[in-house]
Design an enzyme around this catalytic site. Structure first.
Site, PDB file in Angstrom:
ATOM      1  N   HIS A 296       0.855  -1.190   0.000  1.00  0.00           N
ATOM      2  CA  HIS A 296       0.000   0.000   0.000  1.00  0.00           C
ATOM      3  C   HIS A 296       0.896   1.247   0.000  1.00  0.00           C
ATOM      4  CE1 HIS A 296       0.879   0.443   4.246  1.00  0.00           C
ATOM      5  NE2 HIS A 296       0.329  -0.730   4.534  1.00  0.00           N
TER       6      HIS A 296
ATOM      7  N   HIS B 183       4.004   1.424   2.382  1.00  0.00           N
ATOM      8  CA  HIS B 183       5.236   0.737   1.963  1.00  0.00           C
ATOM      9  C   HIS B 183       5.935   1.559   0.877  1.00  0.00           C
ATOM     10  CE1 HIS B 183       2.444  -2.767   2.974  1.00  0.00           C
ATOM     11  NE2 HIS B 183       3.368  -2.804   3.916  1.00  0.00           N
TER      12      HIS B 183
ATOM     13  N   CYS C 285       3.088  -9.321  20.569  1.00  0.00           N
ATOM     14  CA  CYS C 285       2.202  -8.788  19.522  1.00  0.00           C
ATOM     15  C   CYS C 285       2.626  -9.435  18.205  1.00  0.00           C
ATOM     16  CB  CYS C 285       2.312  -7.264  19.426  1.00  0.00           C
ATOM     17  SG  CYS C 285       1.491  -6.622  17.952  1.00  0.00           S
TER      18      CYS C 285
ATOM     19  N   CYS D 277       3.504  -6.991  15.290  1.00  0.00           N
ATOM     20  CA  CYS D 277       4.843  -6.389  15.466  1.00  0.00           C
ATOM     21  C   CYS D 277       5.916  -7.445  15.421  1.00  0.00           C
ATOM     22  CB  CYS D 277       5.004  -5.738  16.838  1.00  0.00           C
ATOM     23  SG  CYS D 277       4.156  -4.208  17.052  1.00  0.00           S
TER      24      CYS D 277
ATOM     25  N   CYS E 177      -1.546  -3.714  21.996  1.00  0.00           N
ATOM     26  CA  CYS E 177      -0.256  -3.272  21.471  1.00  0.00           C
ATOM     27  C   CYS E 177      -0.301  -1.759  21.237  1.00  0.00           C
ATOM     28  CB  CYS E 177       0.013  -4.000  20.144  1.00  0.00           C
ATOM     29  SG  CYS E 177       1.256  -3.172  19.140  1.00  0.00           S
TER      30      CYS E 177
ATOM     31  N   HIS F  28      -0.363  -1.327  17.181  1.00  0.00           N
ATOM     32  CA  HIS F  28      -1.469  -1.872  16.383  1.00  0.00           C
ATOM     33  C   HIS F  28      -2.830  -1.769  17.066  1.00  0.00           C
ATOM     34  CE1 HIS F  28       2.078  -3.688  14.459  1.00  0.00           C
ATOM     35  NE2 HIS F  28       1.362  -3.504  13.378  1.00  0.00           N
TER      36      HIS F  28
ATOM     37  N   LYS G 275      -4.389   5.587  10.901  1.00  0.00           N
ATOM     38  CA  LYS G 275      -3.392   4.694  10.341  1.00  0.00           C
ATOM     39  C   LYS G 275      -4.106   3.743   9.369  1.00  0.00           C
ATOM     40  CE  LYS G 275       0.259   1.730  12.059  1.00  0.00           C
ATOM     41  NZ  LYS G 275      -0.037   0.428  11.502  1.00  0.00           N
TER      42      LYS G 275
ATOM     43  N   LYS H  48      -5.636  -3.229   7.367  1.00  0.00           N
ATOM     44  CA  LYS H  48      -6.561  -4.126   6.672  1.00  0.00           C
ATOM     45  C   LYS H  48      -7.917  -4.111   7.368  1.00  0.00           C
ATOM     46  CE  LYS H  48      -4.050  -7.953   6.261  1.00  0.00           C
ATOM     47  NZ  LYS H  48      -3.448  -9.214   5.808  1.00  0.00           N
TER      48      LYS H  48
HETATM   49  N1  MSP Z   1       9.303  -6.855   7.996  1.00  0.00           N
HETATM   50  C1  MSP Z   1       9.440  -5.769   8.897  1.00  0.00           C
HETATM   51  C2  MSP Z   1      10.673  -4.949   8.599  1.00  0.00           C
HETATM   52  C3  MSP Z   1      11.965  -5.714   8.610  1.00  0.00           C
HETATM   53  S1  MSP Z   1      13.318  -4.705   8.180  1.00  0.00           S
HETATM   54  C4  MSP Z   1      14.636  -5.629   8.491  1.00  0.00           C
HETATM   55  C5  MSP Z   1       8.212  -4.872   8.777  1.00  0.00           C
HETATM   56  N2  MSP Z   1       7.543  -4.948   7.633  1.00  0.00           N
HETATM   57  S2  MSP Z   1       6.204  -4.131   7.269  1.00  0.00           S
HETATM   58  O1  MSP Z   1       5.692  -4.690   6.050  1.00  0.00           O
HETATM   59  O2  MSP Z   1       5.323  -4.077   8.378  1.00  0.00           O
HETATM   60  O3  MSP Z   1       6.702  -2.734   6.815  1.00  0.00           O
HETATM   61  C6  MSP Z   1       7.185  -1.835   7.650  1.00  0.00           C
HETATM   62  C7  MSP Z   1       7.569  -0.556   6.939  1.00  0.00           C
HETATM   63  O4  MSP Z   1       6.639  -0.153   5.907  1.00  0.00           O
HETATM   64  C8  MSP Z   1       7.533   0.590   7.918  1.00  0.00           C
HETATM   65  O5  MSP Z   1       8.663   0.660   8.720  1.00  0.00           O
HETATM   66  C9  MSP Z   1       7.442   1.754   6.992  1.00  0.00           C
HETATM   67  O6  MSP Z   1       8.723   1.978   6.466  1.00  0.00           O
HETATM   68  C10 MSP Z   1       6.488   1.245   5.923  1.00  0.00           C
HETATM   69  N3  MSP Z   1       5.099   1.561   6.274  1.00  0.00           N
HETATM   70  C11 MSP Z   1       4.070   0.677   6.453  1.00  0.00           C
HETATM   71  N4  MSP Z   1       2.930   1.384   6.709  1.00  0.00           N
HETATM   72  C12 MSP Z   1       3.202   2.695   6.711  1.00  0.00           C
HETATM   73  C13 MSP Z   1       2.441   3.877   6.770  1.00  0.00           C
HETATM   74  N5  MSP Z   1       1.144   3.886   6.968  1.00  0.00           N
HETATM   75  N6  MSP Z   1       3.100   5.044   6.579  1.00  0.00           N
HETATM   76  C14 MSP Z   1       4.430   5.111   6.283  1.00  0.00           C
HETATM   77  N7  MSP Z   1       5.152   4.028   6.229  1.00  0.00           N
HETATM   78  C15 MSP Z   1       4.642   2.814   6.615  1.00  0.00           C
HETATM   79  O7  MSP Z   1       7.942  -4.143   9.711  1.00  0.00           O
END
Ligand code: MSP
Length: 526
Positions: free
Chosen positions: A21, A24, A129, A132, A154, A157, A305, A308
Site C-alpha cells: 500500500h 510501503h 504482539c 509487530c 499493542c 497496532h 493509520k 486491513k
Molecule cells: N518486515 C518488517 C521490517 C523488517 S526490516 C529488516 C516490517 N515490515 S512491514 O511490512 O510491516 O513494513 C514496515 C515498513 O513499511 C515501515 O517501517 C514503513 O517503512 C512502511 N510503512 C508501512 N505502513 C506505513 C504507513 N502507513 N506510513 C508510512 N510508512 C509505513 O515491519
C-alpha cells in the site's frame, strides 16, 4: 574511479502478509530518490529492497489462506516487485528472506553470535504482539484510548497481545546498554531525525533486557544450526538481509567491499529494532556498523493509520492511474514533511498536480518552448551570462542558490523543503517571463529588444535544463520527457552534479520542440 564514494541505501524488507500500500511505497520512493540522487552525483550506489517472509505473522496468513507459507510468499513477493516497476523504483537488488543466499547468512550470524558467547538458552514468558513480531512489557501496553499501562493492547497496532511461554535462545542485549549509549554519543547522526535519536537514547538509558532470538513453537523460519527444534526469531533473520544481500555468508570478498550500508530508511514503527537490536547484534558479532538509520513518520488516511481491518488502505496503482507516476512520487515527498506523520488526501494530490506540476513546471516549459519555436525558429539561443541584464541576473542568482540549497536539503532528508526551493527557481523564471513580456519584445525592430528576447528565452531554457537535472531523482519520467523537448543529448540523470547543474550548459543552436503538455490540467473528479 578509485576514490568514487560508495552509497548503500536500504528500505525495510516488507512482510508478505499484506499486499503493498502507499505506506510501503512511501519508504521505497524516498530511498529511491536518495539512490538516484547519489547516482546523479557520480557515487557508486547499491539500493536494496525486498520482502520479509518468515515469522508467525506470515505463517498465520498462509494458514488462513489455506496454502503453505512458501506458496503464500511466492504469491505476494512479486506484488512488491510490481509496485517497484510501477513506481519507477531503481533498486539494484530485491532480497527475499526465503532465498538460500539469505538463509546461509542467517546461519552464519547465529553461529558467530553463539561462538562469541552472546546467546544462551532460557525459559521465557511474555506478552507478544504478532503484527509487530515483538514483546511488550505490561507498562507499554495501552487501552482503547491509548493510555500506557492501562490495557492489554499493542501500542502500535491497538490489537490484543498474546501470552507466550517458551524455552528459547536469548541474545545478551542487556550487555550493550553502555556500548550503544557510547555509539549515539560519538555518532550523533546514527539515528535521525534528532527527535528519534532522543527517543532511542531515553529508551536505552532505562536499561535493556535480553531478548529471545529463537522460537520453538513455530517451524516457519531458519532452523537454529545447533538446535534444530528451534527457528530463528524473525527479527535477527530479517535485519541480517542488509548484509546477506551483499555477500555475508556466501561471498566474503564482496561483503568486505560492500558492507556497511550507508543508511537504513525505515518507518518509526521499527526504530528500536534498527537503532538498538541491530547495532547490538553487529557489535556482538564483531562486524562493522551501518552509517545510520533514518526513521520517517506514518502516512495517515483521514487522520487514521491504514490497516486491513479498517479497510482504508490505498494502493499505489489507484493513484498512479489518475495522476501518473511522476506526480505520485512528487506528491508524497512534497506534501508530507519527511519525519513527522502526514496525511494523504485526494484533494491535496489534485491540488499539487494542478498547482505545482501543471501550473508552475508545465506552464514554464510550455510557454518558453512555445516562444522559442515561434520567435527563434525553435533553436536555443546562447545562455545569457551574468552582468548583461539585471532582470536576467536575478534569475541566474536564484537558480544558482536554489541548486546549491536543493542538494544540501536532499542530503539532509528534507525532501519537501528541497522541492520548495526548486519551485522557487521555477517561479522566478515564470516571473522573468511575465516581467519582460517577450511577446512584445518579439514585435520590436530594436536590436536591443531582440537581444533581450534571446536572453530571457535562453535563461528560461537553461532554468528548465537545470530543473530537469535536479528533479530527475524525484520525477525521472517527466524529466526525461522534458529533456527530449529541450533537444538535449543523453539524459538528465547523466550528471554528475553539481557540475551538470551549473548555469551555462545549454548548447546554443539546439533544436527544441514544444510538443504535448508535460502535465495537462486535470478537473476534480465529479
Ligand atoms: N518486515 C518488517 C521490517 C523488517 S526490516 C529488516 C516490517 N515490515 S512491514 O511490512 O510491516 O513494513 C514496515 C515498513 O513499511 C515501515 O517501517 C514503513 O517503512 C512502511 N510503512 C508501512 N505502513 C506505513 C504507513 N502507513 N506510513 C508510512 N510508512 C509505513 O515491519
Amino acid at each position: 574511479m578509485a576514490d568514487q564514494p560508495y552509497y548503500y541505501v536500504t528500505t525495510p524488507i516488507y512482510y508478505v502478509n499484506d499486499v503493498p500500500h502507499i505506506g510501503h511505497a512511501y519508504t521505497t520512493v524516498a530511498a529511491d530518490v536518495l539512490a538516484r540522487w547519489h547516482r546523479l552525483r557520480g557515487d557508486r550506489v547499491f539500493f536494496l529492497t525486498g520482502t520479509d517472509e518468515h515469522g508467525q505473522k506470515v505463517a498465520r496468513t498462509a494458514e488462513d489462506k489455506g496454502v503453505t507459507p512458501q506458496e503464500w510468499c511466492d504469491t505476494v513477493a512479486p506484488r512488491f516487485e510490481e509496485m517497484n516497476a510501477l513506481l519507477d523504483v531503481s533498486n539494484d537488488d530485491f532480497i527475499r528472506t526465503t532465498q538460500a543466499r539469505h538463509t546461509a547468512g542467517v546461519v552464519e550470524i547465529l553461529e558467530t553470535l553463539n561462538a562469541n558467547g552472546a546467546l544462551y538458552l532460557d525459559d521465557y514468558e511474555g506478552l507478544y504482539c504478532v503484527p509487530c513480531e515483538g514483546y511488550y512489557t505490561p507498562a507499554e501496553l495501552v487501552d482503547d484510548a491509548g493510555t500506557p499501562g492501562a490495557g492489554e493492547l499493542c501500542p502500535i497496532h491497538k490489537t490484543p497481545v498474546e501470552h507466550m511461554k517458551d524455552r528459547n535462545w536469548f541474545f545478551r542485549l542487556s550487555q550493550y546498554q553502555q556500548p550503544l549509549l557510547d555509539l549515539y554519543e560519538s555518532r550523533p547522526d546514527f539515528v535521525r531525525p534528532e527527535s528519534r535519536r532522543n527517543e532511542v537514547v531515553a529508551f536505552v538509558r532505562q536499561g535493556l533486557e535480553d531478548i529471545s532470538f529463537s522460537r520453538s513453537k513455530i517451524t516457519w523460519g531458519v532452523p537454529i544450526p545447533w538446535d534444530r527444534d528451534q527457528v530463528a526469531y524473525v527479527w535477527p533473520d530479517a535485519l541480517t538481509n542488509y548484509m546477506t544481500a551483499v555477500g555475508y555468508g556466501t561471498d566474503q570478498a564482496r561483503f568486505e567491499r560492500d558492507w556497511p550500508a550507508t543508511v537504513h530508511m525505515i518507518g518509526k514503527d521499527i526504530l528500536r529494532f534498527h537503532a538498538v537490536i541491530w547495532p547490538a547484534m553487529l557489535l556482538a558479532a564483531g562486524l562493522p556498523l551501518p552509517g545510520g538509520v533514518f526513521a520517517h513518520g506514518f502516512l495517515l488516511v483521514g487522520g487514521e493509520k491504514m490497516s486491513k481491518t479498517r479497510a482504508n488502505q490505498i494502493h499505489p496503482a489507484e493513484l498512479v492511474e489518475t495522476f501518473g507516476v511522476d506526480c505520485y512520487r512528487y506528491y508524497f515527498l512534497r506534501d508530507v514533511s519527511f519525519g513527522p506523520d502526514g496525511s494523504f488526501s485526494w484533494e491535496s494530490i489534485l491540488e499539487r498536480y494542478n498547482g505545482d506540476l501543471a501550473n508552475d513546471l508545465g506552464n514554464l516549459a510550455s510557454r518558453v518552448l512555445n516562444m522559442v519555436e515561434r520567435y527563434l525558429g525553435a533553436r536555443a539561443p546562447a545562455v545569457p551570462a551574468a552582468g548583461d541584464d539585471p532582470a536576467v541576473d536575478k534569475l541566474v542568482d536564484a537558480v544558482g542558490e536554489a541548486a546549491a540549497e536543493y542538494g544540501r536539503l536532499i542530503d539532509d532528508f528534507d525532501f519537501d523543503d528541497a522541492l520548495t526551493v526548486l519551485w522557487g527557481a521555477m517561479r522566478a523564471a515564470n516571473r522573468l517571463v511575465e516581467d519582460t513580456e517577450p511577446w512584445h519584445l518579439a514585435k520590436s525592430e530594436d536590436p536591443a529588444d531582440r537581444r533581450r528576447l534571446e536572453a530571457v528565452l535562453g535563461a528560461g531554457l537553461e532554468t528548465l535544463r537545470i530543473v530537469a537535472v535536479l528533479l530527475s531523482p524525484v520525477m525521472p519520467g517527466a524529466c526525461a520527457r522534458l529533456w527530449d523537448k529541450l533537444g538535449l543529448d543523453g539524459s538528465p540523470s547523466d550528471g554528475p552534479v553539481p557540475a551538470a547543474a551549473l548555469w551555462g550548459g545549454f548548447p546554443e543552436g539546439t533544436a527544441v520542440t514544444k510538443g504535448d503538455a508535460l502535465f495537462p490540467r486535470m478537473d476534480a473528479p465529479a
